[in-house]
Design a protein around this motif. Structure first.
Motif, PDB file in Angstrom:
ATOM      1  N   LYS A 101      -4.194  14.170  -6.290  1.00  0.00           N
ATOM      2  CA  LYS A 101      -4.890  13.017  -6.869  1.00  0.00           C
ATOM      3  C   LYS A 101      -4.534  11.785  -6.054  1.00  0.00           C
ATOM      4  O   LYS A 101      -3.352  11.459  -5.868  1.00  0.00           O
ATOM      5  CB  LYS A 101      -4.459  12.826  -8.329  1.00  0.00           C
ATOM      6  CG  LYS A 101      -5.040  11.606  -9.020  1.00  0.00           C
ATOM      7  CD  LYS A 101      -6.525  11.756  -9.284  1.00  0.00           C
ATOM      8  CE  LYS A 101      -7.083  10.568 -10.064  1.00  0.00           C
ATOM      9  NZ  LYS A 101      -6.491  10.442 -11.414  1.00  0.00           N
ATOM     10  N   LEU A 102      -5.558  11.091  -5.548  1.00  0.00           N
ATOM     11  CA  LEU A 102      -5.356   9.896  -4.728  1.00  0.00           C
ATOM     12  C   LEU A 102      -5.528   8.663  -5.610  1.00  0.00           C
ATOM     13  O   LEU A 102      -6.614   8.425  -6.144  1.00  0.00           O
ATOM     14  CB  LEU A 102      -6.363   9.876  -3.577  1.00  0.00           C
ATOM     15  CG  LEU A 102      -6.462  11.166  -2.747  1.00  0.00           C
ATOM     16  CD1 LEU A 102      -7.519  11.026  -1.664  1.00  0.00           C
ATOM     17  CD2 LEU A 102      -5.119  11.534  -2.149  1.00  0.00           C
ATOM     18  N   ASN A 103      -4.456   7.891  -5.756  1.00  0.00           N
ATOM     19  CA  ASN A 103      -4.487   6.777  -6.714  1.00  0.00           C
ATOM     20  C   ASN A 103      -4.718   5.410  -6.086  1.00  0.00           C
ATOM     21  O   ASN A 103      -5.055   4.459  -6.799  1.00  0.00           O
ATOM     22  CB  ASN A 103      -3.186   6.735  -7.527  1.00  0.00           C
ATOM     23  CG  ASN A 103      -3.113   7.851  -8.548  1.00  0.00           C
ATOM     24  OD1 ASN A 103      -4.138   8.383  -8.960  1.00  0.00           O
ATOM     25  ND2 ASN A 103      -1.906   8.208  -8.951  1.00  0.00           N
ATOM     26  N   ASP A 104      -4.507   5.267  -4.766  1.00  0.00           N
ATOM     27  CA  ASP A 104      -4.671   3.943  -4.170  1.00  0.00           C
ATOM     28  C   ASP A 104      -5.214   4.065  -2.744  1.00  0.00           C
ATOM     29  O   ASP A 104      -5.424   5.168  -2.219  1.00  0.00           O
ATOM     30  CB  ASP A 104      -3.358   3.155  -4.190  1.00  0.00           C
ATOM     31  CG  ASP A 104      -2.230   3.838  -3.428  1.00  0.00           C
ATOM     32  OD1 ASP A 104      -2.523   4.729  -2.595  1.00  0.00           O
ATOM     33  OD2 ASP A 104      -1.062   3.499  -3.653  1.00  0.00           O
ATOM     34  N   LYS A 105      -5.417   2.910  -2.109  1.00  0.00           N
ATOM     35  CA  LYS A 105      -6.010   2.872  -0.774  1.00  0.00           C
ATOM     36  C   LYS A 105      -5.107   3.512   0.274  1.00  0.00           C
ATOM     37  O   LYS A 105      -5.594   4.113   1.242  1.00  0.00           O
ATOM     38  CB  LYS A 105      -6.333   1.426  -0.389  1.00  0.00           C
ATOM     39  CG  LYS A 105      -7.489   0.828  -1.181  1.00  0.00           C
ATOM     40  CD  LYS A 105      -7.797  -0.587  -0.701  1.00  0.00           C
ATOM     41  CE  LYS A 105      -8.990  -1.179  -1.464  1.00  0.00           C
ATOM     42  NZ  LYS A 105      -9.301  -2.554  -1.004  1.00  0.00           N
ATOM     43  N   ALA A 106      -3.780   3.374   0.111  1.00  0.00           N
ATOM     44  CA  ALA A 106      -2.858   3.970   1.085  1.00  0.00           C
ATOM     45  C   ALA A 106      -3.015   5.484   1.117  1.00  0.00           C
ATOM     46  O   ALA A 106      -3.045   6.101   2.196  1.00  0.00           O
ATOM     47  CB  ALA A 106      -1.418   3.590   0.741  1.00  0.00           C
ATOM     48  N   ALA A 107      -3.126   6.108  -0.051  1.00  0.00           N
ATOM     49  CA  ALA A 107      -3.316   7.558  -0.111  1.00  0.00           C
ATOM     50  C   ALA A 107      -4.669   7.952   0.469  1.00  0.00           C
ATOM     51  O   ALA A 107      -4.792   8.956   1.185  1.00  0.00           O
ATOM     52  CB  ALA A 107      -3.188   8.046  -1.546  1.00  0.00           C
ATOM     53  N   VAL A 108      -5.706   7.171   0.175  1.00  0.00           N
ATOM     54  CA  VAL A 108      -7.039   7.442   0.702  1.00  0.00           C
ATOM     55  C   VAL A 108      -7.028   7.384   2.232  1.00  0.00           C
ATOM     56  O   VAL A 108      -7.590   8.256   2.912  1.00  0.00           O
ATOM     57  CB  VAL A 108      -8.062   6.441   0.124  1.00  0.00           C
ATOM     58  CG1 VAL A 108      -9.375   6.503   0.908  1.00  0.00           C
ATOM     59  CG2 VAL A 108      -8.314   6.747  -1.347  1.00  0.00           C
ATOM     60  N   GLU A 109      -6.384   6.367   2.773  1.00  0.00           N
ATOM     61  CA  GLU A 109      -6.325   6.224   4.230  1.00  0.00           C
ATOM     62  C   GLU A 109      -5.579   7.397   4.861  1.00  0.00           C
ATOM     63  O   GLU A 109      -5.976   7.915   5.912  1.00  0.00           O
ATOM     64  CB  GLU A 109      -5.637   4.906   4.591  1.00  0.00           C
ATOM     65  CG  GLU A 109      -5.571   4.643   6.082  1.00  0.00           C
ATOM     66  CD  GLU A 109      -4.937   3.304   6.412  1.00  0.00           C
ATOM     67  OE1 GLU A 109      -4.709   3.045   7.597  1.00  0.00           O
ATOM     68  OE2 GLU A 109      -4.664   2.521   5.473  1.00  0.00           O
ATOM     69  N   TYR A 110      -4.499   7.836   4.217  1.00  0.00           N
ATOM     70  CA  TYR A 110      -3.681   8.922   4.764  1.00  0.00           C
ATOM     71  C   TYR A 110      -4.493  10.218   4.869  1.00  0.00           C
ATOM     72  O   TYR A 110      -4.373  10.963   5.847  1.00  0.00           O
ATOM     73  CB  TYR A 110      -2.452   9.139   3.880  1.00  0.00           C
ATOM     74  CG  TYR A 110      -1.512  10.203   4.390  1.00  0.00           C
ATOM     75  CD1 TYR A 110      -0.568   9.910   5.369  1.00  0.00           C
ATOM     76  CD2 TYR A 110      -1.566  11.510   3.913  1.00  0.00           C
ATOM     77  CE1 TYR A 110       0.301  10.883   5.843  1.00  0.00           C
ATOM     78  CE2 TYR A 110      -0.718  12.494   4.383  1.00  0.00           C
ATOM     79  CZ  TYR A 110       0.216  12.168   5.346  1.00  0.00           C
ATOM     80  OH  TYR A 110       1.060  13.140   5.817  1.00  0.00           O
ATOM     81  N   TYR A 111      -5.335  10.500   3.852  1.00  0.00           N
ATOM     82  CA  TYR A 111      -6.066  11.764   3.826  1.00  0.00           C
ATOM     83  C   TYR A 111      -7.487  11.650   4.371  1.00  0.00           C
ATOM     84  O   TYR A 111      -8.248  12.617   4.313  1.00  0.00           O
ATOM     85  CB  TYR A 111      -6.106  12.323   2.402  1.00  0.00           C
ATOM     86  CG  TYR A 111      -4.777  12.907   1.980  1.00  0.00           C
ATOM     87  CD1 TYR A 111      -4.417  14.187   2.362  1.00  0.00           C
ATOM     88  CD2 TYR A 111      -3.880  12.159   1.232  1.00  0.00           C
ATOM     89  CE1 TYR A 111      -3.196  14.725   1.998  1.00  0.00           C
ATOM     90  CE2 TYR A 111      -2.645  12.685   0.855  1.00  0.00           C
ATOM     91  CZ  TYR A 111      -2.309  13.967   1.242  1.00  0.00           C
ATOM     92  OH  TYR A 111      -1.095  14.488   0.887  1.00  0.00           O
ATOM     93  N   SER A 112      -7.832  10.500   4.930  1.00  0.00           N
ATOM     94  CA  SER A 112      -9.184  10.338   5.458  1.00  0.00           C
ATOM     95  C   SER A 112      -9.390  11.079   6.775  1.00  0.00           C
ATOM     96  O   SER A 112     -10.513  11.201   7.258  1.00  0.00           O
ATOM     97  CB  SER A 112      -9.512   8.852   5.656  1.00  0.00           C
ATOM     98  OG  SER A 112      -8.637   8.278   6.619  1.00  0.00           O
ATOM     99  N   GLU A 113      -8.295  11.574   7.358  1.00  0.00           N
ATOM    100  CA  GLU A 113      -8.394  12.369   8.578  1.00  0.00           C
ATOM    101  C   GLU A 113      -7.259  13.383   8.606  1.00  0.00           C
ATOM    102  O   GLU A 113      -6.098  13.035   8.412  1.00  0.00           O
ATOM    103  CB  GLU A 113      -8.330  11.472   9.818  1.00  0.00           C
ATOM    104  CG  GLU A 113      -8.531  12.220  11.131  1.00  0.00           C
ATOM    105  CD  GLU A 113      -8.550  11.271  12.318  1.00  0.00           C
ATOM    106  OE1 GLU A 113      -9.633  10.725  12.626  1.00  0.00           O
ATOM    107  OE2 GLU A 113      -7.492  11.073  12.920  1.00  0.00           O
ATOM    108  N   LEU A 114      -7.595  14.643   8.821  1.00  0.00           N
ATOM    109  CA  LEU A 114      -6.600  15.706   8.921  1.00  0.00           C
ATOM    110  C   LEU A 114      -6.566  16.223  10.345  1.00  0.00           C
ATOM    111  O   LEU A 114      -7.603  16.451  10.957  1.00  0.00           O
ATOM    112  CB  LEU A 114      -6.930  16.851   7.964  1.00  0.00           C
ATOM    113  CG  LEU A 114      -6.892  16.538   6.458  1.00  0.00           C
ATOM    114  CD1 LEU A 114      -7.294  17.779   5.662  1.00  0.00           C
ATOM    115  CD2 LEU A 114      -5.516  16.074   6.024  1.00  0.00           C
ATOM    116  N   ALA A 115      -5.375  16.412  10.866  1.00  0.00           N
ATOM    117  CA  ALA A 115      -5.219  16.930  12.224  1.00  0.00           C
ATOM    118  C   ALA A 115      -4.552  18.301  12.157  1.00  0.00           C
ATOM    119  O   ALA A 115      -3.681  18.539  11.329  1.00  0.00           O
ATOM    120  CB  ALA A 115      -4.384  15.974  13.070  1.00  0.00           C
TER     121      ALA A 115
END
Length: 755
Positions: A101-115
């Motif tokens: 569960k992504l609760n804030d913008k920091a989490a969203v940014e972290y998972y916006s790209e997977l390598a």
């Protein structure tokens, strides 16, 4: 003929293209099969949507994390360059699925790209390895709508036949979304003899509602394992096919501090497994291999210490006790004796410590010896690592008539002696018990008596000495040569020993937008290595050592005098010139990184002391440049943001201030500035007294002293960390000086134009 050759080239390209297409088709087929399987897992934890209230403020919450690990092996016959040999294949498949569960913008940014590494392959004469990685991603919106990301349409960040690295964008993520994804790694090994380490991590920087692990390992596998830091034990059994079944489950895991000053091996819960293909044939007992199907939990340090003692016994027997092995170390002593004569010293009159130091420098000189056939590698010698070189240093001192020992130590931020699972978990140094002096070469910049930062302050050590074998009838007798005893406590350095001293002369440039900086930097102790590796040149190191040893010829002169090497002189000159040219870029990059501002017009850069001898231990360098970002116009006045001269100091955020685990730092250390700022002609200054600050306690300090005299503002800044370890209860005390340093970043001086 040329058309025939062209046809061959086109045919080869066509075959290569068909092979690539075939590989891609196989990859996509396997990816689709894995996706269907994983997203069909019937596990209730993946369907949880209600988050406990206590985690409402967490940046993210791991709803579920499940790992499936399977392996199988088979043996056969293979042909190797006309010969016949055995072939053992091992396949390991790991699938990790997470619902978060992504609760804030920091989490969203972290998972916006997977390598991930899509495909990698290595191979050799008798071993080969292939790794394929598959990814599946679904986004679940708050209203329940599910969107699947096409993970096969990836962007390759590296694309070659043996190594493909990829990344995939996850678009349209928003706070409140749930990301449900997996990463599957399929690894194929051939004739892999060594053990593979695997960790089950029972921690994260986010809370975990449910964590589970399930493993099914083939009946030919063997497992060695340990649980760390209150982690639960493995639940292990065997099924009807004699496969090893492993399960772990833990619910409601709180968030852990995982980034700042931690020692995971000592503080965070995890289970560690050493997985290998079992072997019970000839020599298995003395090679330390496990039987097929064996499951062993390590519970005391003696099991590993016995293995390490046997390893060192074999090294001692083959590489020292036998004449052929001892002879190579005798050559180092002969060279040292010649060096002593050149230096005007009587080798036989040297004390053990003086002799050991000379032998150390001679051996280090051999390691950095010039090789025209590997010129680029020679010039990059600062990046080489030597893992302490404990046994060679021990043997060199032993052959010279001293009574050294090998000291086996914990890593002060790694595994404790009692928790080790292999020799690589522990650190080795050569040691002179009589004078309590330590010797270790990890990089070419190490010198005698220098204790590596990672063993400072360690209390639990073992001292290993050796006895000569009475007979050479069996490996058992060789293994009995090691004498293991309790070793000394290793001392720890102080903040003053590991110091960064920045001496800065600042003046405001005519453009009133930049500062002109004259900089002299002195690095002491453990603060030196990074700067040495980036700024010191091989040519300068070589010449410095040549002069210390009293050698008459420079490297270029020695090459010119050699019949075979003479032709390479111009090549070496050009390489040295190129390295010196690149040194300026290294100086610019180092200054930018330290001051965290743009640096321009750098000049007069030089290294004035290399810091590679115990008699001259400091690394010293200087330069001048323009520094941006600290000067602003305010009408007719000028503002200098002098607090930013320290870059951006550590700032402890609200969610990290209530620390419950101990603080493990690399070493006690200090950063000090002496800043001399010229007051521009026609201006007066305000704000000097407001710069002063004094916060100190037993954990550290931040002190600023500012004075004005003769049109110069002198600012002395000190920031010290007293120890390399602090209990959690002292973290509040650390915050007092850390916060003071952070706040001082806003310190300013106002230069007012005189009427």
């Amino acid at each position: 003929m040329k058309y025939y050759f062209l046809a061959l080239v086109l045919t080869a390209m066509s075959i290569k293209g068909l092979a690539q297409d075939k590989n891609e088709q196989a990859y996509r087929k396997a990816s689709a099969e894995i996706k269907q399987q994983v997203f069909a897992w019937d596990k209730p934890q993946f369907h949880v949507r209600d988050i406990p209230k206590e985690y409402a403020n967490a940046s993210k919450v791991v709803i579920a994390r499940h790992t499936e690990l399977t392996s199988e092996s088979k043996s056969g016959i293979a042909f190797y360059f006309g010969g016949i040999g055995s072939k053992r294949e091992l396949n390991i498949l790991e699938i990790v699925r997470e619902v978060i569960k992504l609760n804030d913008k920091a989490a969203v940014e972290y998972y916006s790209e997977l390598a991930f590494t899509k495909f990698a392959r290595t191979s050799g004469f008798y071993t080969s390895e292939k790794l394929s990685t598959y990814v599946g991603i679904r986004i679940i919106k708050p209203n329940g709508k599910v969107t699947e990301i096409n993970a096969d349409d990836v962007v390759l960040t590296r694309d070659d036949p043996k190594n493909k690295k990829a990344k995939i964008a996850v678009p349209n993520l928003e706070p409140g979304d749930i990301i449900d994804y997996y990463i599957a790694s399929d690894q194929q090994l051939v004739n892999e003899q060594g053990a593979k380490e695997y960790r089950i991590l029972l921690f994260d920087d986010a809370p975990i509602l449910n964590l589970s692990f399930h493993g099914e390992l083939g009946k030919k596998m063997a497992i060695l394992y340990r649980s760390y830091n209150n982690a639960p034990d493995l639940k292990i059994g065997k099924n009807n096919d004699k496969e090893i079944i492993i399960d772990v489950q833990k619910d409601n895991i709180p968030a852990y501090e995982t980034a700042l000053w931690i020692a995971p091996a000592r503080q965070l819960p995890f289970i560690r497994m050493s997985i290998s293909l079992g072997y019970s044939g000839l020599g298995a007992k003395y090679n330390g291999t496990r039987r097929p199907g064996e499951i062993l939990k390590l519970e005391n340090e003696n099991e590993i210490l016995d293995d390490i003692a046997q390893d060192y016994s074999e090294s001692y027997y083959y590489n020292y006790w036998l004449l052929a092995g001892r002879k190579q170390y005798g050559e180092i002593e002969k060279t040292a004796q010649k060096k002593a004569k050149q230096m005007g010293l009587k080798y036989k009159d040297l004390t053990d410590d003086e002799k050991a130091a000379l032998l150390f420098y001679t051996f280090r000189g051999a390691l950095m010896g010039f090789d025209i056939n590997r010129l680029s590698e020679t010039l990059n010698i600062g990046s080489r690592e030597y893992n302490g070189a404990a046994f060679p240093l021990f043997a060199i001192m032993k052959v010279a008539g001293m009574e050294p020992a090998i000291l086996l130590s914990e890593h002060n931020r790694g595994y404790r002696l009692k928790d080790a699972m292999s020799r690589s978990d522990l650190q080795s140094l050569a040691y002179l018990p009589g004078s309590k002096k330590y010797f270790s070469i990890n990089t070419i910049f190490d010198f005698p008596f220098k204790i590596p930062d990672f063993v400072e302050g360690v209390q639990n050590t073992k001292s290993i000495t050796f006895s000569h074998p009475v007979a050479v009838g069996s490996m058992k007798k060789i293994a009995g040569m090691s004498n293991v005893a309790t070793g000394p406590r290793i001392p720890a350095s102080m903040a003053k020993d590991n110091l960064r001293q920045e001496n800065l002369r600042l003046s405001i440039n005519d453009d009133i937008s930049t500062l002109r900086v004259k900089r002299n930097t002195i690095l002491k102790g453990h603060y030196k290595l990074d700067a040495q590796q980036s700024l010191a040149l091989y040519e300068d190191i070589y010449e410095s050592e040549r002069k210390s040893f009293g050698d008459k010829e420079s490297l270029l002169e020695a090459l010119e005098d050699g019949k075979k090497s003479k032709k390479y002189v111009e090549e070496v000159k050009n390489a040295f010139a190129e390295a010196r040219k690149n040194q300026k870029t290294a100086f610019v990059n180092e200054a930018k990184e330290w001051f965290e501002q743009d640096v321009t017009d750098l000049k007069d850069h030089k290294v004035t002391s290399l810091g590679i001898r115990h008699t001259e231990p400091d690394f010293v360098y200087s330069s001048s440049f323009n520094l941006d970002g600290l000067v602003k116009k305010a009408g007719n006045n000028i503002i200098v943001e002098v607090g930013k001269i320290q870059g951006q100091p550590l700032s402890i955020k609200d969610n990290n201030r209530n620390r419950t685990i101990d603080v493990y730092m690399p070493f006690a250390r200090g950063i000090e500035y002496v800043i001399e700022l010229e007051i521009p002609i026609g201006y007066t200054v305000e704000g000097v007294q407001e710069l002063n600050k004094n916060v100190s306690n037993e954990t550290g300090l931040f002190i600023v002293e500012a004075t004005t005299a003769n049109n110069i503002i002198t600012i002395k800044v000190k920031k010290h960390y007293t120890h390399n370890f602090e209990p959690a209860a002292n973290f509040t005390k650390m915050l007092s000086f850390l916060d003071a340093a952070d706040e001082w970043t806003n310190a300013k001086l106002l230069f007012k134009k005189a009427n």
